[in-house]
Design an enzyme around this catalytic site. Structure first.
Site, short mmCIF file in Angstrom:
data_model
loop_
_atom_site.label_atom_id
_atom_site.label_comp_id
_atom_site.label_asym_id
_atom_site.label_seq_id
_atom_site.Cartn_x
_atom_site.Cartn_y
_atom_site.Cartn_z
N ALA A 1 0.88 -1.01 -0.26
CA ALA A 1 0.12 -0.10 -0.07
C ALA A 1 0.87 1.26 -0.10
O ALA A 1 2.16 1.23 0.19
CB ALA A 1 -1.09 -0.15 1.18
N GLY B 1 0.27 -5.21 1.31
CA GLY B 1 -0.92 -5.07 0.46
C GLY B 1 -0.56 -5.94 -0.94
O GLY B 1 -1.31 -6.80 -1.61
N GLU C 1 -1.35 -9.37 -0.06
CA GLU C 1 -2.74 -9.68 -0.01
C GLU C 1 -3.23 -9.79 -1.23
O GLU C 1 -4.40 -10.59 -1.53
CB GLU C 1 -3.33 -8.37 0.74
CG GLU C 1 -3.03 -8.59 2.14
CD GLU C 1 -3.60 -7.60 3.24
OE1 GLU C 1 -4.05 -7.72 3.89
OE2 GLU C 1 -3.24 -6.09 3.05
N GLU D 1 2.34 -5.17 8.77
CA GLU D 1 1.53 -4.06 9.17
C GLU D 1 1.52 -3.86 10.69
O GLU D 1 1.14 -2.93 11.22
CB GLU D 1 -0.15 -4.26 8.69
CG GLU D 1 -0.40 -4.00 7.21
CD GLU D 1 0.06 -5.40 6.18
OE1 GLU D 1 -0.38 -5.34 5.06
OE2 GLU D 1 0.86 -6.38 6.78
#
Length: 706
Positions: free
Chosen positions: A60, A101, A104, A124
């Site tokens: 991210a 991310g 993910e 995270e």
């Protein structure tokens, strides 16, 4: 940001948004649009997500966490849903890092292939968050509960072999020029299967006792996570993966992410994340200032600090030469370095052959003439100005032109040291923290004449030896030890006024400090601080109570852990309260006319922490530190300030500068002449607290103007 290439019915979506393929809004939009278009293309039988860069994706765009754009559509959870519900099988081809991310979106794919050296992780939790785009729901289903819990709760990445063993990836493909061809072959085989689609919605977490395992894991991390909110929220979300359908678990996870995003701990984590990326940007040092070539290093002094510095360089592959004053000290230093690497080999941290190779790169000498070929020379001698000036005068005669001459001084004036050299532009401070081979922080001290390319070299070398370089200016104690001075001063003064070492340390450790100030002084050595005070006695003569207890301990030979007595008595490394300290403090209080009283926890915390913060404001005003984040990195990485509070300067913004100012003024008045002497607020603190501007906003505005 992306390109699409078609090969034999397989569409390759290639990410190409330097430097890290961040999954910001534009990237999310591009990926979502591409997948929808390829879904509608009947010629496409399978889709591959890959990268044109040396990494798969950095995850991210964390800037969006601050701006709110993280929720703009399609947000990352929505993109993952688009990937998972695509009509075509999607394969993630992971070469290089795939973090946060990035992993993910790979988990949302039907298949994952990776190179053996690929690095995958969900970091995270290190930002006070949980993975918010399916990480806590899909990873347990794909890799199993235990592997997933370890990865999510540690935040540490795993490599290809482990990922294959736990089922995180379906195949390992060699990272060579044929990687793309291997991926094509895998995708083609998948597309020809009868039912190539795989969705986590159809997978359940299988474990013989998920509740028991997670309960045991909670107990295991209870001590290290007692002040943190993210670990428990992560475990709750992993539990949901075990108990709920995917859609319900994803909704719970997204709510948990949003909840954590607005916590002080996450703001602290993100502040430190950005501070680390800013700290290597040094005013006056540009890309034109190319680092000098460093291949051989010399270390002057083979004592504890010198050995630690040498070990750090040896581990990174450098050749290191020790200089000592006696043969016995030299031989002892070299032998202890050898023992260090032998122990590492015995523990399996490196092979015996590798250990021997490293040790063979360490040599020693008693002659300055043998340092003539060293590219970098680091002085790690006794903390005495006379000693250091003598060393640098000798280096000036024997070091080759262009060699960098560094001092490991922790408090002394680098410019005064450099003044004995005919090449002060080559002189720099490299303040390592003990143990130097373990502690991550390195204060890079910029003298008034230090050349920009010398600073650039120091930063480059620091990264190679896996240190965090923070560049600071010249003053007493630089940034770290200068801020330590008022913190330690008040911790010691409180003993005269009625507190005990244990009471002070308990308050500070409850606040989150890794170690209380008195325990820390005992560990460092009471004599170390005493010698520093002897060097600057004239500067502190106006306060006869200054470190009175520590000075008395020094006189009594109570030097801390190394003598078994300091502020505490030691049974091994276990510290035990000593009633004799109360008597010493009482006698000194009587001698100096200090009235003893009961002191509460709040006063202890405020008297130690707020002067530390105030000193940080003075340092920033004077330009000794470039930005508040530099002070915070130094204190989190060098002095045990809790990272979940973001460092002292960030913490000041969190609790409110007006509050810090009010309490500084309170003690300035309530402590009489002593308060007037030591609790005057910094002008910058007064200015910002009065105007209602945070320290972060003030420096952001300065950055924009420049």
């Amino acid at each position: 940001m992306i390109s699409i290439k078609h090969t034999e019915g397989v569409a390759f979506i290639e990410l190409n948004a330097p430097p890290v393929n961040a999954l910001g809004l534009k990237m999310r939009q591009a990926l979502s649009l591409a997948i929808h278009e390829l879904d509608a293309d009947e010629q496409v039988k399978a889709i591959v997500l890959c990268s044109a860069l040396p990494l798969f994706c950095g995850g991210a765009d964390i800037v969006e966490f601050r701006t709110g754009a993280v929720w703009d559509k399609p947000d990352l959870p929505a993109l993952c849903e688009t990937i998972e519900t695509s009509k075509k099988p999607i394969i993630a081809a992971i070469a290089g890092p795939a973090m946060g991310g990035a992993l993910e979106i790979a988990l949302a794919c039907d298949y994952r292939v990776a190179t053996p050296d690929a690095v995958m992780g969900l970091p995270e939790i290190k930002l006070g968050l949980l993975p918010g785009a399916g990480g806590t729901q899909r990873l347990p289903r794909i890799a199993g509960l235990e592997a997933a819990t370890q990865m999510i709760l540690s935040g540490d990445p795993v490599k290809g072999e482990y990922a294959l063993s736990c089922g995180l990836v379906d195949a390992l493909l060699e990272n060579n020029q044929d990687f793309r061809a291997h991926v094509l072959g895998f995708a083609t085989r998948v597309s020809h299967e009868g039912d190539p689609k795989r969705s986590c919605a159809d997978i359940t977490v299988t474990h013989p006792d998920s509740k028991g395992y997670l309960t045991g894991f909670r107990d295991q991390i209870a001590h290290t996570s007692k002040y943190l909110v993210a670990p428990e929220r992560c475990l709750v979300s992993v539990e949901a993966a075990c108990e709920l359908p995917l859609s319900e678990g994803l909704a719970q996870e997204k709510a948990g992410f949003a909840e954590l995003l607005d916590t002080p701990q996450s703001r602290a984590g993100r502040h430190l994340f950005f501070a680390e990326r800013e700290c290597t940007k040094v005013p006056g040092v540009t890309r034109a200032d190319q680092p000098r070539s460093i291949s051989s290093v010399a270390v002057i002094g083979a004592g504890t600090m010198g050995r630690g510095i040498a070990i750090a360089f040896l581990q990174a592959g450098y050749r290191v030469t020790f200089l000592e004053t006696t043969q016995s000290a030299l031989e002892q230093g070299l032998e202890m370095v050898r023992e260090h690497f032998q122990r590492a080999a015995q523990k399996g941290r490196l092979s015996a052959d590798r250990a021997e190779t490293i040790v063979s790169n360490a040599t020693g000498t008693l002659s300055y003439g043998d340092l003539a070929e060293a590219d970098l020379i680091i002085e790690a001698a006794f903390e005495s100005m006379n000693v250091k000036r003598q060393i640098f005068a000798s280096l000036d005669q024997h070091a080759k032109p262009g060699a960098i001459l560094a001092s490991n001084t922790s408090t002394l004036d680098l410019d005064e040291i450099a003044a004995v050299s005919s090449r002060p532009e080559d002189v720099i401070g490299l303040h390592f923290f003990s143990p130097a081979n373990v502690m991550r922080l390195l204060e890079v001290v910029r003298g008034s004449k230090t050349a920009p390319d010398v600073i650039a070299t120091a930063i480059t070398v620091a990264k190679k030896i896996r240190k965090l370089p923070v560049t600071v200016g010249v003053c007493y104690g630089f940034v770290g030890n200068r801020m330590l001075e008022p913190y330690f001063r008040e911790g010691s003064r409180l003993l005269l006024e009625g507190a005990t070492p244990k009471h002070v340390d308990d308050v500070l450790e409850t606040f989150g400090m890794a170690m209380g100030i008195h325990a820390m002084a005992d560990l460092a050595g009471v004599d170390v601080g005493a010698r520093v005070r002897q060097e600057r006695r004239s500067e502190i003569a106006h306060d006869p109570t200054y470190q009175a207890v520590q000075d008395r301990l020094f006189e009594l030979g109570r030097l801390g852990q190394k003598t078994g007595r300091g502020s505490y008595v030691y049974e091994g490394r276990t510290r035990v309260e000593d009633s004799e300290i109360v008597q010493i403090s009482t006698n000194l209080a009587g001698l100096h006319g200090v009235k003893r009283r009961d002191i509460d926890d709040q006063e202890i915390l405020e008297r130690c922490i707020y002067p530390l913060i105030n000193e940080g404001f003075l340092i920033l005003e004077e330009g000794i530190a470039t930005r508040p984040g530099d002070c915070d990195l130094i204190w989190v990485n060098g002095y045990g300030f809790p990272n979940w509070r973001g460092g002292p300067m960030h913490y000041a913004d969190e609790i409110g500068l007006s509050h810090v100012l009010e309490r500084m003024n309170h003690y300035r008045q309530s402590l009489g002449a002593y308060g007037e002497m030591w609790f005057t607020p910094a002008p910058l603190l007064e200015e910002l607290a009065t105007s209602g501007v945070t320290l972060a906003a003030h420096f952001d505005a300065k950055k924009e103007k420049s």
